[in-house]
Design a protein around this motif. Sequence first.
Motif, PDB file in Angstrom:
ATOM      1  N   TRP A 104       0.493  -1.317  -0.098  1.00  0.00           N
ATOM      2  CA  TRP A 104       0.689  -0.125   0.426  1.00  0.00           C
ATOM      3  C   TRP A 104       0.631   1.663   0.067  1.00  0.00           C
ATOM      4  CZ3 TRP A 104      -0.856  -4.162   2.834  1.00  0.00           C
ATOM      5  CH2 TRP A 104      -1.983  -4.452   2.921  1.00  0.00           C
ATOM      6  N   LEU A 105       0.674   2.118  -0.431  1.00  0.00           N
ATOM      7  CA  LEU A 105       1.018   4.229  -0.732  1.00  0.00           C
ATOM      8  C   LEU A 105       0.416   4.445  -0.193  1.00  0.00           C
ATOM      9  CD1 LEU A 105       2.438   3.377  -4.508  1.00  0.00           C
ATOM     10  CD2 LEU A 105       3.171   2.660  -2.460  1.00  0.00           C
ATOM     11  N   LYS A 106       1.216   5.830   0.978  1.00  0.00           N
ATOM     12  CA  LYS A 106       0.042   6.356   1.811  1.00  0.00           C
ATOM     13  C   LYS A 106       0.086   7.169   0.924  1.00  0.00           C
ATOM     14  CE  LYS A 106      -2.067   8.110   5.366  1.00  0.00           C
ATOM     15  NZ  LYS A 106      -3.688   7.573   5.421  1.00  0.00           N
ATOM     16  N   ALA A 107      -0.730   7.477   0.490  1.00  0.00           N
ATOM     17  CA  ALA A 107      -0.220   9.197  -0.276  1.00  0.00           C
ATOM     18  C   ALA A 107      -0.625  10.858   0.606  1.00  0.00           C
ATOM     19  CB  ALA A 107      -0.930   9.596  -1.498  1.00  0.00           C
ATOM     20  N   GLN A 108       0.506  11.010   0.801  1.00  0.00           N
ATOM     21  CA  GLN A 108       0.592  12.141   1.999  1.00  0.00           C
ATOM     22  C   GLN A 108       0.686  13.906   1.365  1.00  0.00           C
ATOM     23  OE1 GLN A 108      -0.518  10.627   4.985  1.00  0.00           O
ATOM     24  NE2 GLN A 108       0.432  12.893   5.953  1.00  0.00           N
ATOM     25  N   SER A 113      -1.720  21.346   1.739  1.00  0.00           N
ATOM     26  CA  SER A 113      -0.188  22.433   0.835  1.00  0.00           C
ATOM     27  C   SER A 113       0.940  21.106   0.538  1.00  0.00           C
ATOM     28  CB  SER A 113       0.724  22.588   2.940  1.00  0.00           C
ATOM     29  OG  SER A 113       1.023  21.640   2.628  1.00  0.00           O
ATOM     30  N   GLY A 114       0.457  20.026   0.473  1.00  0.00           N
ATOM     31  CA  GLY A 114       0.700  19.035  -0.989  1.00  0.00           C
ATOM     32  C   GLY A 114       1.742  18.402  -0.084  1.00  0.00           C
ATOM     33  N   SER A 115       1.989  17.802   1.451  1.00  0.00           N
ATOM     34  CA  SER A 115       3.150  16.702   2.153  1.00  0.00           C
ATOM     35  C   SER A 115       2.308  16.403   3.469  1.00  0.00           C
ATOM     36  CB  SER A 115       4.682  17.314   2.665  1.00  0.00           C
ATOM     37  OG  SER A 115       4.445  19.198   3.588  1.00  0.00           O
ATOM     38  N   PHE A 116       3.431  15.620   4.254  1.00  0.00           N
ATOM     39  CA  PHE A 116       2.990  15.164   5.577  1.00  0.00           C
ATOM     40  C   PHE A 116       3.118  16.283   6.963  1.00  0.00           C
ATOM     41  CE2 PHE A 116       7.153  14.522   5.629  1.00  0.00           C
ATOM     42  CZ  PHE A 116       7.528  14.698   6.617  1.00  0.00           C
ATOM     43  N   ARG A 345       3.746   6.858 -12.569  1.00  0.00           N
ATOM     44  CA  ARG A 345       3.239   6.441 -13.765  1.00  0.00           C
ATOM     45  C   ARG A 345       1.948   5.383 -13.675  1.00  0.00           C
ATOM     46  NH1 ARG A 345       4.847   4.744 -19.024  1.00  0.00           N
ATOM     47  NH2 ARG A 345       6.254   7.303 -18.670  1.00  0.00           N
ATOM     48  N   SER A 346       1.852   5.015 -12.254  1.00  0.00           N
ATOM     49  CA  SER A 346       0.991   4.129 -11.206  1.00  0.00           C
ATOM     50  C   SER A 346      -0.474   5.142 -11.646  1.00  0.00           C
ATOM     51  CB  SER A 346       1.335   3.697 -10.435  1.00  0.00           C
ATOM     52  OG  SER A 346       1.359   5.020  -9.022  1.00  0.00           O
ATOM     53  N   GLY A 347       0.150   6.367 -12.184  1.00  0.00           N
ATOM     54  CA  GLY A 347      -1.447   7.518 -11.422  1.00  0.00           C
ATOM     55  C   GLY A 347      -1.221   7.790 -10.196  1.00  0.00           C
ATOM     56  N   ILE A 348      -0.339   7.704  -8.930  1.00  0.00           N
ATOM     57  CA  ILE A 348      -0.459   8.335  -7.615  1.00  0.00           C
ATOM     58  C   ILE A 348       0.613   9.890  -8.022  1.00  0.00           C
ATOM     59  CG2 ILE A 348       0.543   8.026  -5.517  1.00  0.00           C
ATOM     60  CD1 ILE A 348      -0.824   4.934  -5.931  1.00  0.00           C
ATOM     61  N   GLY A 349       1.651   9.439  -8.182  1.00  0.00           N
ATOM     62  CA  GLY A 349       2.517  10.710  -8.128  1.00  0.00           C
ATOM     63  C   GLY A 349       3.753  10.499  -6.606  1.00  0.00           C
ATOM     64  N   CYS A 350       4.741  11.917  -7.014  1.00  0.00           N
ATOM     65  CA  CYS A 350       5.435  11.783  -5.688  1.00  0.00           C
ATOM     66  C   CYS A 350       6.193  12.676  -6.116  1.00  0.00           C
ATOM     67  CB  CYS A 350       5.541  10.825  -4.687  1.00  0.00           C
ATOM     68  SG  CYS A 350       6.976   9.730  -5.316  1.00  0.00           S
ATOM     69  N   LEU A 379       4.838   5.410   2.810  1.00  0.00           N
ATOM     70  CA  LEU A 379       4.883   6.508   3.323  1.00  0.00           C
ATOM     71  C   LEU A 379       5.710   7.185   2.054  1.00  0.00           C
ATOM     72  CD1 LEU A 379       5.156   8.052   7.209  1.00  0.00           C
ATOM     73  CD2 LEU A 379       3.418   5.678   5.770  1.00  0.00           C
ATOM     74  N   LEU A 380       4.529   8.220   0.800  1.00  0.00           N
ATOM     75  CA  LEU A 380       4.747   8.905  -0.019  1.00  0.00           C
ATOM     76  C   LEU A 380       4.370  10.491   0.497  1.00  0.00           C
ATOM     77  CD1 LEU A 380       3.232   7.591  -3.163  1.00  0.00           C
ATOM     78  CD2 LEU A 380       5.536   6.963  -2.145  1.00  0.00           C
ATOM     79  N   THR A 381       5.760  10.847   1.046  1.00  0.00           N
ATOM     80  CA  THR A 381       5.554  12.288   2.086  1.00  0.00           C
ATOM     81  C   THR A 381       5.360  13.702   1.142  1.00  0.00           C
ATOM     82  OG1 THR A 381       7.920  12.323   1.251  1.00  0.00           O
ATOM     83  CG2 THR A 381       7.446  11.410   3.533  1.00  0.00           C
ATOM     84  N   GLY A 382       5.220  13.358  -0.101  1.00  0.00           N
ATOM     85  CA  GLY A 382       5.191  14.716  -0.777  1.00  0.00           C
ATOM     86  C   GLY A 382       4.895  14.676  -2.023  1.00  0.00           C
TER      87      GLY A 382
END
Length: 431
Positions: A104-108, A113-116, A345-350, A379-382
């Motif tokens: 799983w990817l946690k999209a913070q 403001s776009g970040s954790f 490319r997965s559509g989530i981005g970071c 964790l995807l932080t930004g």
Amino acid sequence: MLAACILCGAQYPLAAKPMRYRCTCGGLLEIIQSFGHVEAEKMKDLFHKRLGERHSAAASGVWRYKELIAPDLPENMIVTRNEGNTGLYEAPSVQAFVGIRRLWLKAQSENPSGSFKDNGMTTAVSHGRSLGYTGFACTSTGNTSSSLAMYASTSGDSSLVLLPDHDISINKVLQTTAFGAKVYAFPGSYDDGIKWLEAHAEDLGLYICNSVNPVRIEGQKSIIYEIAQDLNWKLPDWILLPGGALSNAAALGKGLQDLFSLGFITKMPRVAIIQAEGASPFHRMIAQSSCILLPEPCPHTAASALNIGNPPSWRKARWTLDRTNGVTASVSDDEIMEAKACIDRSGIGCEPASAAAVAGLRKLVLAGTIHRDETAVCLLTGHLLKDTDAIRAYHLNNHPLAGSLPLRNEIVHVNLDSDLRSRLSAATGRN
């Protein structure tokens, strides 16, 4: 609110000015929470009911858990943008890339403001206001500054930001200035800025919102609370996160300890902290089985949010590793950018720093440290657009790193009259 020194145990009240960030011995402080009133099953029901909130502080993915974060903070002091509530996604292509059974990817990056940083900044600014501060400050490589500027503007207060004048993303600086912060760029490092603020902030009437602030760490705990709630209080085998200042690692460990000791979860996941090779003093310390962190004098990485040579929260992060049987790894900029391209490319981005977690997972799976049949959250932080220079460099053929760039997606310049149709026909096999 009471805090204790992580080195000597001395205790300090944090309910009045001046705000204290360190013990007299120099150790960082940690909030002492009293959870005698908490019953896990009743709290789970309450947290679930609050998911339907829309017009109160409980609509926030941080303040939903107020009883575990800042139970004594007056409601009218809370400054919130409904932060948290970020997506927890399965991405088959990224899962295949790292070679693990379930990911799983946690999209913070979906924070306001776009970040954790928003998870902790809402608690820091709210606490500062409760003490009577109207000026807030930080030193930053970008995400902390944009988050602080947003919350200070939301509350009608002022913010001051110190930025190193090199190796930072202009996108984050522009976001910070747009929100109204007074921004000062200086020659030096993130660490220099922290030292300056700790020496001068109180005399200037400023409340520091960096990770040296223990109240900010309490807000960041909510990230692991959200993951646990989303997964019905059954956490995966591993949780991986990037390591810069290491505040997120400190908060993750504290939040996990809360959940385990209170009976919200019955099994503690293992934690992996991933640093960039050009800024990896914490990983180097762990790899050498040392008890002392030796700062990186000239940190440098394409993942600018990780460009920190002397992370202030390293002792708290070490505590997280000790309590979770955790590990560290370092990854090259090339590995980070390849992982970023896959996530994008997965559509989530970071942003690049976020991708370090996925790059580190892949490396640990290949090394056999993490078994292919285990499960993990990264964790995807930004946000993807926090660093457009990295996107431009990777996809528009100006990439400074080695590697085959397997997911590069260039812009093709064409003439609409004839060139585009012939290209598309050739690509689709149609005449």
